[in-house]
Design a protein around this motif. Structure first.
Motif, PDB file in Angstrom:
ATOM      1  N   PHE A  90       0.812  -1.411   0.026  1.00  0.00           N
ATOM      2  CA  PHE A  90      -0.119   0.102   0.120  1.00  0.00           C
ATOM      3  C   PHE A  90       0.679   1.103  -0.110  1.00  0.00           C
ATOM      4  O   PHE A  90       0.857   2.398  -0.823  1.00  0.00           O
ATOM      5  N   SER A  91       1.949   1.362   1.093  1.00  0.00           N
ATOM      6  CA  SER A  91       2.645   2.504   1.116  1.00  0.00           C
ATOM      7  C   SER A  91       3.481   2.731  -0.068  1.00  0.00           C
ATOM      8  O   SER A  91       3.805   3.837  -0.474  1.00  0.00           O
ATOM      9  N   LEU A  92       3.958   1.550  -0.904  1.00  0.00           N
ATOM     10  CA  LEU A  92       4.700   1.764  -2.072  1.00  0.00           C
ATOM     11  C   LEU A  92       3.911   1.998  -3.244  1.00  0.00           C
ATOM     12  O   LEU A  92       4.383   2.087  -4.522  1.00  0.00           O
ATOM     13  N   GLY A  93       2.581   2.037  -3.070  1.00  0.00           N
ATOM     14  CA  GLY A  93       1.773   2.202  -4.258  1.00  0.00           C
ATOM     15  C   GLY A  93       1.675   0.715  -5.161  1.00  0.00           C
ATOM     16  O   GLY A  93       1.293   1.085  -6.319  1.00  0.00           O
ATOM     17  N   LEU A  94       2.008  -0.156  -4.554  1.00  0.00           N
ATOM     18  CA  LEU A  94       1.745  -1.543  -5.636  1.00  0.00           C
ATOM     19  C   LEU A  94       0.562  -2.189  -5.107  1.00  0.00           C
ATOM     20  O   LEU A  94       0.415  -3.140  -6.165  1.00  0.00           O
ATOM     21  N   LEU A  95      -0.148  -1.856  -4.430  1.00  0.00           N
ATOM     22  CA  LEU A  95      -1.443  -2.371  -4.136  1.00  0.00           C
ATOM     23  C   LEU A  95      -2.317  -1.324  -3.763  1.00  0.00           C
ATOM     24  O   LEU A  95      -1.969  -0.418  -2.912  1.00  0.00           O
ATOM     25  N   ASN A  96      -3.674  -1.540  -4.361  1.00  0.00           N
ATOM     26  CA  ASN A  96      -4.651  -0.371  -4.098  1.00  0.00           C
ATOM     27  C   ASN A  96      -5.633  -1.041  -3.061  1.00  0.00           C
ATOM     28  O   ASN A  96      -6.531  -1.680  -3.612  1.00  0.00           O
ATOM     29  N   VAL A  98      -8.345   0.405  -2.038  1.00  0.00           N
ATOM     30  CA  VAL A  98      -9.687   0.620  -2.499  1.00  0.00           C
ATOM     31  C   VAL A  98     -10.241  -0.294  -3.662  1.00  0.00           C
ATOM     32  O   VAL A  98     -11.266  -0.827  -3.627  1.00  0.00           O
ATOM     33  N   GLU A  99      -9.211  -0.885  -4.586  1.00  0.00           N
ATOM     34  CA  GLU A  99      -9.530  -1.884  -5.289  1.00  0.00           C
ATOM     35  C   GLU A  99      -9.858  -3.342  -4.768  1.00  0.00           C
ATOM     36  O   GLU A  99     -10.590  -4.028  -4.902  1.00  0.00           O
ATOM     37  N   GLN A 103     -13.582  -5.587  -4.125  1.00  0.00           N
ATOM     38  CA  GLN A 103     -13.997  -6.942  -4.576  1.00  0.00           C
ATOM     39  C   GLN A 103     -14.384  -7.812  -3.188  1.00  0.00           C
ATOM     40  O   GLN A 103     -14.306  -8.990  -3.363  1.00  0.00           O
ATOM     41  N   ALA A 104     -14.561  -7.020  -2.118  1.00  0.00           N
ATOM     42  CA  ALA A 104     -15.098  -7.619  -0.855  1.00  0.00           C
ATOM     43  C   ALA A 104     -16.027  -8.593  -0.761  1.00  0.00           C
ATOM     44  O   ALA A 104     -16.105  -9.706  -0.091  1.00  0.00           O
TER      45      ALA A 104
END
Length: 120
Positions: A90-96, A98-99, A103-104
C-alpha cells in the motif's frame, strides 16, 4: 517504475475461480476446519503472506515468481487486518486498498472464524 516493472504483489487481479476464500460452493474443497485454521493464522501472524495456490503449482509457474493469494488479501482487508506485505505494498503504491474493497463481495466474511465452534 511502470506497471511492467512492478513486482507481483498478488498473483491475480481477482480471486481465482476456486480460491479457498471464495464462498462455499465455488472454493476448492479443504478438510474440515482447514480454512478456519488458515484464517486464524493469517490474523495471528501478520508477517506471513498466504501464497496463491495457482501461482505456486501452475505448470507454467516461474520459479521465484510466486505471490500472495488475491482472495486472502481481499479477506484480510475486509476483516481489517491487512498483513505486513500488504501494508508495505500500500505504502509503495503497488497494491490499491480501494480496489480490494471493491472486491469484498467475492470472498467469505468473518463467519469463517466461527466455523466449527460450539453455538452458545
Amino acid at each position: 517504475m511502470n506497471s511492467v516493472d512492478r513486482p507481483a504483489v498478488a498473483a491475480l487481479a481477482e480471486p481465482c475461480a476456486n480460491c479457498p476464500f471464495r464462498p462455499a460452493g465455488s472454493a476448492i474443497p479443504l478438510a474440515d476446519g482447514r480454512l478456519r485454521a488458515i484464517a486464524q493464522q493469517l490474523i495471528a501472524d501478520d508477517t506471513r503472506p498466504f501464497l496463491c495456490h495457482k501461482a505456486a503449482y501452475h505448470p507454467k509457474a516461474v520459479p521465484g515468481r510466486i505471490a500472495e493469494c488475491r482472495g486472502a488479501q481481499i479477506w484480510l482487508r475486509k476483516m481489517g487486518f491487512p498483513n505486513v506485505p500488504m501494508r508495505l505494498a500500500f505504502s509503495l503504491g503497488l497494491l490499491n486498498p480501494v480496489e480490494l474493497d471493491g472486491q469484498a463481495d467475492q470472498v467469505i466474511g468473518v463467519e469463517i472464524l466461527d466455523e466449527g465452534l460450539p453455538k452458545e
